[in-house]
Design a protein around this motif. Sequence first.
Motif, PDB file in Angstrom:
ATOM      1  N   GLY A  39      -1.034  10.731  14.551  1.00 44.88           N
ATOM      2  CA  GLY A  39      -0.603  10.782  12.982  1.00 44.88           C
ATOM      3  C   GLY A  39      -1.707  11.002  12.014  1.00 44.88           C
ATOM      4  N   VAL A  40      -2.543  11.033  11.081  1.00 46.76           N
ATOM      5  CA  VAL A  40      -2.832  10.707  10.251  1.00 46.76           C
ATOM      6  C   VAL A  40      -2.791  10.573   8.948  1.00 46.76           C
ATOM      7  N   TRP A  41      -3.089   9.454   8.876  1.00 47.80           N
ATOM      8  CA  TRP A  41      -2.109   8.420   7.480  1.00 47.80           C
ATOM      9  C   TRP A  41      -3.371   8.507   6.214  1.00 47.80           C
ATOM     10  N   LYS A  42      -2.879   8.108   5.045  1.00 46.56           N
ATOM     11  CA  LYS A  42      -4.419   7.984   4.169  1.00 46.56           C
ATOM     12  C   LYS A  42      -3.379   7.066   3.217  1.00 46.56           C
ATOM     13  N   PHE A  43      -4.267   5.608   3.263  1.00 52.53           N
ATOM     14  CA  PHE A  43      -3.912   4.709   2.400  1.00 52.53           C
ATOM     15  C   PHE A  43      -4.431   4.497   1.034  1.00 52.53           C
ATOM     16  N   TYR A  44      -4.022   3.811   0.173  1.00 50.44           N
ATOM     17  CA  TYR A  44      -4.078   3.777  -1.575  1.00 50.44           C
ATOM     18  C   TYR A  44      -3.512   2.657  -1.615  1.00 50.44           C
ATOM     19  N   SER A  67       0.872  -1.199  -0.326  1.00 54.11           N
ATOM     20  CA  SER A  67       0.319  -0.174   0.250  1.00 54.11           C
ATOM     21  C   SER A  67       0.868   0.968   0.382  1.00 54.11           C
ATOM     22  N   ILE A  68       0.418   2.583  -1.014  1.00 57.89           N
ATOM     23  CA  ILE A  68       0.833   3.837  -0.750  1.00 57.89           C
ATOM     24  C   ILE A  68       0.747   4.552   0.672  1.00 57.89           C
ATOM     25  N   VAL A  69       0.755   5.392   1.663  1.00 56.02           N
ATOM     26  CA  VAL A  69       0.789   5.498   2.511  1.00 56.02           C
ATOM     27  C   VAL A  69       1.322   8.162   2.548  1.00 56.02           C
ATOM     28  N   LEU A  70      -0.018   8.263   2.302  1.00 54.37           N
ATOM     29  CA  LEU A  70       0.336   9.647   2.782  1.00 54.37           C
ATOM     30  C   LEU A  70       0.666   9.629   4.278  1.00 54.37           C
ATOM     31  N   GLN A  71       1.529   9.978   5.089  1.00 52.84           N
ATOM     32  CA  GLN A  71       1.467  10.054   6.487  1.00 52.84           C
ATOM     33  C   GLN A  71       1.171  11.544   6.621  1.00 52.84           C
ATOM     34  N   TRP A  77      -5.683  14.693  -2.291  1.00 46.36           N
ATOM     35  CA  TRP A  77      -3.971  14.629  -2.756  1.00 46.36           C
ATOM     36  C   TRP A  77      -4.291  12.913  -3.263  1.00 46.36           C
ATOM     37  N   THR A  78      -3.147  12.643  -4.394  1.00 47.09           N
ATOM     38  CA  THR A  78      -3.194  11.232  -4.627  1.00 47.09           C
ATOM     39  C   THR A  78      -1.699  11.033  -5.350  1.00 47.09           C
ATOM     40  N   TRP A 134      -8.802   6.802   5.774  1.00 46.45           N
ATOM     41  CA  TRP A 134      -7.581   7.428   6.423  1.00 46.45           C
ATOM     42  C   TRP A 134      -8.216   6.501   7.430  1.00 46.45           C
ATOM     43  N   TYR A 135      -6.611   7.399   7.886  1.00 46.24           N
ATOM     44  CA  TYR A 135      -6.616   6.150   9.738  1.00 46.24           C
ATOM     45  C   TYR A 135      -5.331   6.934  10.378  1.00 46.24           C
ATOM     46  N   VAL A 136      -5.736   7.052  10.674  1.00 46.21           N
ATOM     47  CA  VAL A 136      -5.407   7.372  12.808  1.00 46.21           C
ATOM     48  C   VAL A 136      -4.726   6.921  13.596  1.00 46.21           C
TER      49      VAL A 136
END
Length: 179
Positions: A81-86, A68-72, A176-177, A95-97
Amino acid sequence: MQPRYQPGTTIRRCEVLHGQLWMEHPVTVVADDGDVLAVLLEPGSTFVFPGHPFGPHPWGAHEQWGASIVLQLLRAGDKYGVWKFYETDGTFRHWYVNFEAPIVRHDDGFDTDDYGLDLIVHPDGRREWKDVEHLNAQMTQGRITLETVGEVLAAAEDVIGLLDEDERWWAPWDDWTPA
């Protein structure tokens, strides 16, 4: 003065337990305004687990980050932290807190420590708590204190309030992507 990182730079994300490095891996800086640090964790990011007096890291059996790709998104002073999983094709998953120690910046990266509690926020807004039992287990194991558990629960309450009021500080990242 805290260091600020340039977009595109690779820095180290370090988990530090009881003052000693427990795990580290590279992440790529997406943005850094001095308050919110955005980094990208990509598949294949190699984990390093130095010997630690506490014992092996829970992820010690893994050599690298998975599929997976994760924006932290990490905001100064927050215990999460708030993470955005792709998916690897760039499809948004959720989203993942991630409840973790506030980041401490260094010239080549930052320190934190994962507290074990997580909150998944699905695309439809549904919320799912994950690893709730880890807070007690970490306290029993001596990884965190009762005071830290209280602080994490207070941070969780704050996050729920932000979600309920739709006052998410991370909302500017909704579109954002990975490109």
